[in-house]
Design an enzyme around this catalytic site. Structure first.
Site, PDB file in Angstrom:
ATOM      1  N   ASN A   1       0.923  -1.150   0.010  1.00 20.34           N
ATOM      2  CA  ASN A   1      -0.077  -0.083  -0.037  1.00 20.34           C
ATOM      3  C   ASN A   1       0.754   1.058  -0.032  1.00 20.34           C
ATOM      4  OD1 ASN A   1      -1.702   2.143   0.570  1.00 20.34           O
ATOM      5  ND2 ASN A   1      -2.810   1.319   2.284  1.00 20.34           N
TER       6      ASN A   1
ATOM      7  N   ARG B   1      -2.588  -1.689  -3.668  1.00 20.18           N
ATOM      8  CA  ARG B   1      -3.471  -0.684  -3.519  1.00 20.18           C
ATOM      9  C   ARG B   1      -3.354   0.394  -4.463  1.00 20.18           C
ATOM     10  NH1 ARG B   1      -3.956   4.238  -0.029  1.00 20.18           N
ATOM     11  NH2 ARG B   1      -5.826   4.886  -0.308  1.00 20.18           N
TER      12      ARG B   1
ATOM     13  N   ASP C   1      -9.086   2.278  -5.088  1.00 18.43           N
ATOM     14  CA  ASP C   1      -9.959   2.848  -4.373  1.00 18.43           C
ATOM     15  C   ASP C   1     -11.167   3.143  -5.023  1.00 18.43           C
ATOM     16  OD1 ASP C   1      -8.228   2.424  -2.284  1.00 18.43           O
ATOM     17  OD2 ASP C   1      -8.048   4.609  -1.878  1.00 18.43           O
TER      18      ASP C   1
ATOM     19  N   LYS D   1       3.191   0.822   3.364  1.00 17.29           N
ATOM     20  CA  LYS D   1       2.795  -0.074   4.183  1.00 17.29           C
ATOM     21  C   LYS D   1       2.749  -1.426   3.465  1.00 17.29           C
ATOM     22  CE  LYS D   1      -0.326   2.791   6.511  1.00 17.29           C
ATOM     23  NZ  LYS D   1      -1.917   3.267   6.680  1.00 17.29           N
TER      24      LYS D   1
END
Length: 179
Positions: free
Chosen positions: A5, A87, A144, A12
């Protein structure tokens, strides 16, 4: 399975052992943060609860990915990463579902950088570096904006001329659906 991410100034990560469809265990996780600053640090936490935080120079997202790859590799003990998930903040109107990353997917992510100039460049750099490091594993991008992809036009269109929508992609997308 490795999940990455990438943010505008952080990365992350978590490495999962997938034992079965309903049995997944976190092997390790971590955070490279404050990238590009003197306060940059990397925190790595293992499944046994041990945690290591080091302040170190991490000038860019590419350097953060390299550090994470070193940590992940030490946890694998010769095993392979079987899939890498990423992500991605903005998929524009290109993606309404997760996508297997290839050169065309990378190009589509790059094409919507103007819609997410702080995040998509980092997302893309992370994807490119991870594809080099884990080249035998499939990479999957999760967007997203896909969370809100089913909104009808009357919900996502602004009261603007059609040309602005068509030429620049100006519409409501919705964000942080996957996080």
């Amino acid at each position: 399975a490795l999940v990455l991410n990438a943010g505008s100034s952080s990365l992350k990560y978590a490495l999962f052992e997938v034992r079965s469809r309903l049995d997944t265990v976190v092997r390790c996780s971590g955070l490279a943060e404050r990238l590009g600053s003197r306060e940059a640090q990397l925190t790595h936490e293992c499944a046994d609860g041990s945690k290591n935080t080091t302040k170190q120079e991490i000038p860019s997202m590419g350097d953060a990915v390299e550090s994470v790859v070193r940590n992940i590799t030490s946890e694998l003990h010769g095993e392979s990463v079987h899939v890498v998930g990423h992500r991605v903040v903005h998929g524009g109107e290109h993606f309404s579902t997760p996508a297997i990353v290839n050169d065309d997917v990378e190009a589509a992510i790059e094409s919507v950088v103007p819609l997410a100039p702080l995040h998509n460049p980092s997302n893309l750099l992370c994807i490119r570096e991870a594809r080099k490091s884990f080249s035998s594993a499939p990479h999957v991008a999760v967007f997203d904006t896909a969370f809100h992809a089913t909104m009808p036009p009357e919900a996502y269109r602004y009261a603007l001329p059609d040309a602005i929508y068509r030429e620049h992609g100006v519409r409501k997308y919705g964000f942080h659906g996957s996080s």
